[in-house]
Design a protein around this motif. Structure first.
Motif, short mmCIF file in Angstrom:
data_model
loop_
_atom_site.label_atom_id
_atom_site.label_comp_id
_atom_site.label_asym_id
_atom_site.label_seq_id
_atom_site.Cartn_x
_atom_site.Cartn_y
_atom_site.Cartn_z
N VAL A 50 -28.28 -11.31 11.69
CA VAL A 50 -28.40 -11.49 13.13
C VAL A 50 -28.24 -10.16 13.85
O VAL A 50 -29.02 -9.81 14.74
N VAL A 51 -27.22 -9.38 13.48
CA VAL A 51 -27.03 -8.06 14.09
C VAL A 51 -28.26 -7.19 13.84
O VAL A 51 -28.76 -6.53 14.76
N ALA A 52 -28.78 -7.20 12.62
CA ALA A 52 -29.94 -6.38 12.29
C ALA A 52 -31.16 -6.77 13.12
O ALA A 52 -31.84 -5.90 13.69
N GLU A 53 -31.44 -8.06 13.21
CA GLU A 53 -32.62 -8.51 13.96
C GLU A 53 -32.49 -8.21 15.44
O GLU A 53 -33.43 -7.70 16.07
N LEU A 54 -31.34 -8.52 16.03
CA LEU A 54 -31.18 -8.29 17.46
C LEU A 54 -31.14 -6.80 17.79
O LEU A 54 -31.66 -6.38 18.83
N ALA A 112 -32.39 -17.94 15.16
CA ALA A 112 -32.21 -19.35 15.51
C ALA A 112 -31.78 -20.18 14.31
O ALA A 112 -30.98 -21.12 14.44
N ALA A 113 -32.26 -19.83 13.12
CA ALA A 113 -31.90 -20.57 11.90
C ALA A 113 -30.47 -20.26 11.46
O ALA A 113 -29.80 -21.14 10.92
N LEU A 114 -30.01 -19.05 11.67
CA LEU A 114 -28.68 -18.64 11.20
C LEU A 114 -27.57 -18.91 12.19
O LEU A 114 -26.41 -19.04 11.81
N LYS A 127 -30.28 -6.62 29.82
CA LYS A 127 -29.97 -7.99 29.37
C LYS A 127 -29.10 -7.94 28.13
O LYS A 127 -28.99 -6.91 27.48
N THR A 128 -28.50 -9.06 27.83
CA THR A 128 -27.73 -9.24 26.59
C THR A 128 -28.31 -10.43 25.86
O THR A 128 -28.44 -11.51 26.43
N VAL A 129 -28.66 -10.23 24.60
CA VAL A 129 -29.06 -11.33 23.73
C VAL A 129 -27.86 -11.64 22.87
O VAL A 129 -27.28 -10.74 22.26
N TRP A 130 -27.44 -12.90 22.85
CA TRP A 130 -26.22 -13.28 22.14
C TRP A 130 -26.52 -14.41 21.16
O TRP A 130 -27.49 -15.14 21.30
N ALA A 131 -25.65 -14.50 20.16
CA ALA A 131 -25.75 -15.57 19.17
C ALA A 131 -24.36 -15.88 18.63
O ALA A 131 -23.52 -14.98 18.53
N THR A 132 -24.11 -17.13 18.31
CA THR A 132 -22.87 -17.50 17.64
C THR A 132 -23.22 -17.88 16.21
O THR A 132 -24.07 -18.74 15.98
N VAL A 133 -22.59 -17.21 15.27
CA VAL A 133 -22.87 -17.41 13.85
C VAL A 133 -21.67 -18.11 13.23
O VAL A 133 -20.54 -17.61 13.34
N PRO A 134 -21.88 -19.25 12.58
CA PRO A 134 -20.75 -19.98 11.99
C PRO A 134 -20.17 -19.23 10.79
O PRO A 134 -20.88 -18.56 10.05
N LEU A 135 -18.86 -19.36 10.64
CA LEU A 135 -18.17 -18.75 9.51
C LEU A 135 -18.03 -19.69 8.34
O LEU A 135 -17.55 -19.31 7.28
N THR A 136 -18.43 -20.94 8.54
CA THR A 136 -18.44 -21.92 7.46
C THR A 136 -19.86 -22.49 7.39
O THR A 136 -20.59 -22.48 8.39
N PRO A 137 -20.27 -22.96 6.24
CA PRO A 137 -21.65 -23.48 6.11
C PRO A 137 -21.92 -24.61 7.10
O PRO A 137 -21.07 -25.46 7.33
N VAL A 138 -23.11 -24.56 7.68
CA VAL A 138 -23.53 -25.62 8.59
C VAL A 138 -24.11 -26.74 7.76
O VAL A 138 -24.98 -26.52 6.92
#
Length: 141
Positions: A50-54, A112-114, A127-138
């Protein structure tokens, strides 16, 4: 990931040049910070992507000559996610996932998938593009 009682509270912020090298450094330094927070395995890999893509999007589509981009990650004790924010100076260029195969934009589909959720918010400049990434498997299904 370490247990809830040892998950540190933290915020990681850095400004980097809006270049391909800056995007690479963002990914590498974010990975190191995640490791320092005890985030490993698939959760760390997802956050890294996610960091790499954004970051790549910020330097490719959000670059303004002479302006940096900013990376911010936050995680608090007991959180089940890490929040990733990438800010750039081009507020008028909003990220949109690809609608046609030849348009590119597949990085946002990956985000969006991660991530459990992602979005865009305005700032004074850019602008800021943000994402929340789970630390446990979804779990799906």
């Amino acid at each position: 990931m370490k247990s809830e009682t040892t998950t540190p509270t933290g915020e990681f912020t850095l400004r980097l040049s809006a270049t391909r090298r800056g995007a690479r450094l963002a990914r590498l330094l974010a990975v190191q910070q995640l490791h320092d927070w005890g985030v490993t395995g698939s959760a760390a890999e997802a956050a890294e992507l996610v960091v790499a893509e954004l970051s790549n999007n910020a330097v490719l589509h959000g670059r303004v000559p002479g302006r940096d981009f900013e990376v911010r990650m936050r995680m608090e004790r007991g959180d089940d996610h890490v929040r990733i924010e990438i800010s750039d100076a081009r507020g008028e260029r909003r990220p949109l996932p690809a609608e046609k195969p030849d348009e590119g934009g597949y990085g946002l589909l990956l985000v969006a998938a991660l991530a459990t959720t992602w979005g865009v918010k305005d700032r004074c400049v850019g602008k800021t593009v943000w994402a929340t990434v789970p630390l446990t498997p979804v779990r799906t299904g």
